[in-house]
Scaffold this motif. Structure first.
Motif, PDB file in Angstrom:
ATOM      1  N   SER A   1       1.143   5.052  -9.089  1.00  0.00           N
ATOM      2  CA  SER A   1       0.196   5.930  -9.775  1.00  0.00           C
ATOM      3  C   SER A   1       0.892   7.148 -10.356  1.00  0.00           C
ATOM      4  CB  SER A   1      -0.902   6.379  -8.801  1.00  0.00           C
ATOM      5  OG  SER A   1      -1.539   5.264  -8.214  1.00  0.00           O
TER       6      SER A   1
ATOM      7  N   ALA B   1      -3.528  -4.257  -3.242  1.00  0.00           N
ATOM      8  CA  ALA B   1      -2.198  -4.234  -2.625  1.00  0.00           C
ATOM      9  C   ALA B   1      -2.215  -4.828  -1.230  1.00  0.00           C
ATOM     10  CB  ALA B   1      -1.680  -2.797  -2.567  1.00  0.00           C
TER      11      ALA B   1
ATOM     12  N   VAL C   1       1.615   2.280  -3.616  1.00  0.00           N
ATOM     13  CA  VAL C   1       0.523   2.612  -4.528  1.00  0.00           C
ATOM     14  C   VAL C   1       0.592   4.048  -5.049  1.00  0.00           C
ATOM     15  CG1 VAL C   1      -1.986   2.843  -4.747  1.00  0.00           C
ATOM     16  CG2 VAL C   1      -1.009   0.833  -3.639  1.00  0.00           C
ATOM     17  N   PRO C   2       0.772   5.076  -4.193  1.00  0.00           N
ATOM     18  CA  PRO C   2       0.853   6.439  -4.739  1.00  0.00           C
ATOM     19  C   PRO C   2       2.010   6.616  -5.719  1.00  0.00           C
ATOM     20  CG  PRO C   2       0.527   6.487  -2.357  1.00  0.00           C
ATOM     21  CD  PRO C   2       0.852   5.081  -2.721  1.00  0.00           C
TER      22      PRO C   2
ATOM     23  N   SER D   1      -0.779  -5.018   2.684  1.00  0.00           N
ATOM     24  CA  SER D   1      -0.162  -4.174   3.701  1.00  0.00           C
ATOM     25  C   SER D   1       1.223  -4.725   3.985  1.00  0.00           C
ATOM     26  CB  SER D   1      -1.004  -4.169   4.977  1.00  0.00           C
ATOM     27  OG  SER D   1      -1.004  -5.462   5.553  1.00  0.00           O
TER      28      SER D   1
ATOM     29  N   HIS E   1      -4.680  -0.775  -7.482  1.00  0.00           N
ATOM     30  CA  HIS E   1      -3.657  -1.246  -6.561  1.00  0.00           C
ATOM     31  C   HIS E   1      -4.060  -1.024  -5.098  1.00  0.00           C
ATOM     32  CE1 HIS E   1      -0.744  -2.609  -9.420  1.00  0.00           C
ATOM     33  NE2 HIS E   1      -0.716  -1.456 -10.045  1.00  0.00           N
ATOM     34  N   ARG E   2      -4.848  -0.009  -4.841  1.00  0.00           N
ATOM     35  CA  ARG E   2      -5.292   0.213  -3.466  1.00  0.00           C
ATOM     36  C   ARG E   2      -6.182  -0.938  -3.003  1.00  0.00           C
ATOM     37  NH1 ARG E   2      -3.405   2.674   0.989  1.00  0.00           N
ATOM     38  NH2 ARG E   2      -5.106   3.042   2.453  1.00  0.00           N
TER      39      ARG E   2
ATOM     40  N   ARG F   1       0.804  -1.214   0.000  1.00  0.00           N
ATOM     41  CA  ARG F   1       0.000   0.000   0.000  1.00  0.00           C
ATOM     42  C   ARG F   1       0.841   1.270   0.000  1.00  0.00           C
ATOM     43  NH1 ARG F   1      -5.043  -1.753   4.002  1.00  0.00           N
ATOM     44  NH2 ARG F   1      -5.899  -3.330   2.573  1.00  0.00           N
ATOM     45  N   ARG F   2       2.033   1.207   0.575  1.00  0.00           N
ATOM     46  CA  ARG F   2       2.901   2.382   0.576  1.00  0.00           C
ATOM     47  C   ARG F   2       3.439   2.684  -0.820  1.00  0.00           C
ATOM     48  NH1 ARG F   2       6.340   1.017   6.041  1.00  0.00           N
ATOM     49  NH2 ARG F   2       4.740   1.626   7.550  1.00  0.00           N
TER      50      ARG F   2
ATOM     51  N   TYR G   1      -4.260   3.887  -9.001  1.00  0.00           N
ATOM     52  CA  TYR G   1      -4.419   3.974  -7.549  1.00  0.00           C
ATOM     53  C   TYR G   1      -5.592   3.115  -7.093  1.00  0.00           C
ATOM     54  CZ  TYR G   1      -4.691   5.940  -2.853  1.00  0.00           C
ATOM     55  OH  TYR G   1      -4.707   6.094  -1.490  1.00  0.00           O
ATOM     56  N   GLY G   2      -6.707   3.208  -7.817  1.00  0.00           N
ATOM     57  CA  GLY G   2      -7.887   2.442  -7.425  1.00  0.00           C
ATOM     58  C   GLY G   2      -7.638   0.945  -7.459  1.00  0.00           C
TER      59      GLY G   2
END
Length: 325
Positions: free
Chosen positions: A44, A313, A40-41, A315, A309-310, A37-38, A306-307
């Motif tokens: 994107s 993804a 993901v941004p 943790s 992988h969020r 999750r880290r 983002y959508g």
């Protein structure tokens, strides 16, 4: 290098679509097990940067232009499987929203501009960095990106030849010839971006199949994201200030089609692309119309990556290693 509908015969584009679907399915399976999750941004943002950079056609020679592709860049940063997903998202949005590349040949475009660049570029980069010292990383990035563009252009030549559009020797000589030059721009952009991120210790380090960006603690993640702000500004700057002034000369494939008299085979899109030609309809031909369309594309790419992988993804606490098969 976006192939339009009509350049490939039915058998060829169906075969390319099937191969693309198989590779993409595997890429999606693997990224569900590797992206945290880290990350993901950052995934994107790189997707948005690749889209923005592709909007800038630069003149090369002989009334011809070229543009950045980004396959090698994404694979160096995140590994080839995540890079393949990023490139797929970019090419999908380009085809359906901007009518850049055909719909029937979507699989062929993803294969030639995305997958080949991702896997070949990654392989060459890993080989060179294993042989040469770290101080040669700029050259390693440049060479891997250059080869990825020439290889992608050569693959397009093969597809054109198999389709009977143009003989292989003629297509290969012309496509490879133009993209030898275009690859220089690809190599420089890739090397500078990778070099910038490497200097700030937020680029792929070889510890796993995907870049371990931001997984070393909250403090490092926060610091890393601040450093990525430069890429945010660069992406916005490219779209707003540079894209309206991109070269209007035919790109490498268009030049080959014109010179070898098969440009007339191109067919109009099968969907009504809302921002065809990277223009907002009511502002067509105006600077802000191009910039506005580009900003819309950047937001779409970021939202799509983002959508997805969020949702998928892992943790950091439950992160899985990428499977060997």
């Amino acid at each position: 290098m976006h192939i339009p509908d009509g350049f490939l015969d039915t058998r060829t584009w169906i075969a390319a679509d099937l191969v693309c679907a198989a590779v993409l399915s595997e890429a999606l399976r693997r990224t569900r097990l590797t992206v945290t999750r880290r990350q993901v941004p950052m995934v994107s943002l790189i997707g948005a940067f690749v889209f923005a950079a592709q909007m800038i056609n630069f003149p090369v020679a002989g009334a011809t232009s070229g543009h950045f592709l980004g396959g090698s860049l994404t694979s160096i940063l995140f590994g080839p499987w995540i890079g393949s997903v990023i490139m797929t998202a970019v090419i999908l949005v380009q085809a359906f929203v901007f009518q850049d590349g055909g719909i029937t040949v979507l699989g062929a475009n993803i294969l030639c501009m995305g997958f080949i660049g991702n896997f070949l570029g990654y392989g060459i980069y890993k080989m060179l960095t294993a042989i040469f010292p770290e101080r040669w990383s700029f050259a390693s990035s440049f060479v891997s990106a250059w080869f990825s563009v020439v290889a992608g252009a050569s693959a397009v030549s093969v597809l054109l030849s198999v389709s009977g559009t143009v003989p292989l020797p003629m297509a290969l000589t012309a496509m490879a010839g133009w993209h030898v030059l275009i690859g220089i721009g690809e190599g420089l952009i890739t090397a500078f971006v990778v070099g910038y991120l490497r200097e700030r210790n937020i680029v792929f380090s070889g510890r796993s199949e995907s870049a371990d960006l931001g997984d070393t603690g909250q403090q490092n993640t926060s610091g890393g994201m601040k450093k990525w702000a430069v890429l945010v500004l660069a992406t916005m700057g490219i779209v707003v200030f540079l894209s309206p002034f991109a070269s209007t000369l035919p790109d490498g494939l268009d030049r080959v089609a014109i010179d070898h008299q098969f440009a007339g085979k191109a067919k109009s899109g099968f969907v009504d692309a809302p921002l065809a030609g990277y223009q907002i309809g009511f502002a067509e031909g105006k600077i802000w119309g191009t910039a506005g369309a580009g900003l819309a594309g950047v937001l779409m790419i970021m939202a799509l990556l983002y959508g997805y992988h969020r949702i998928t993804a892992k943790s950091p606490a439950v992160r899985c290693q990428e499977p060997n098969s």
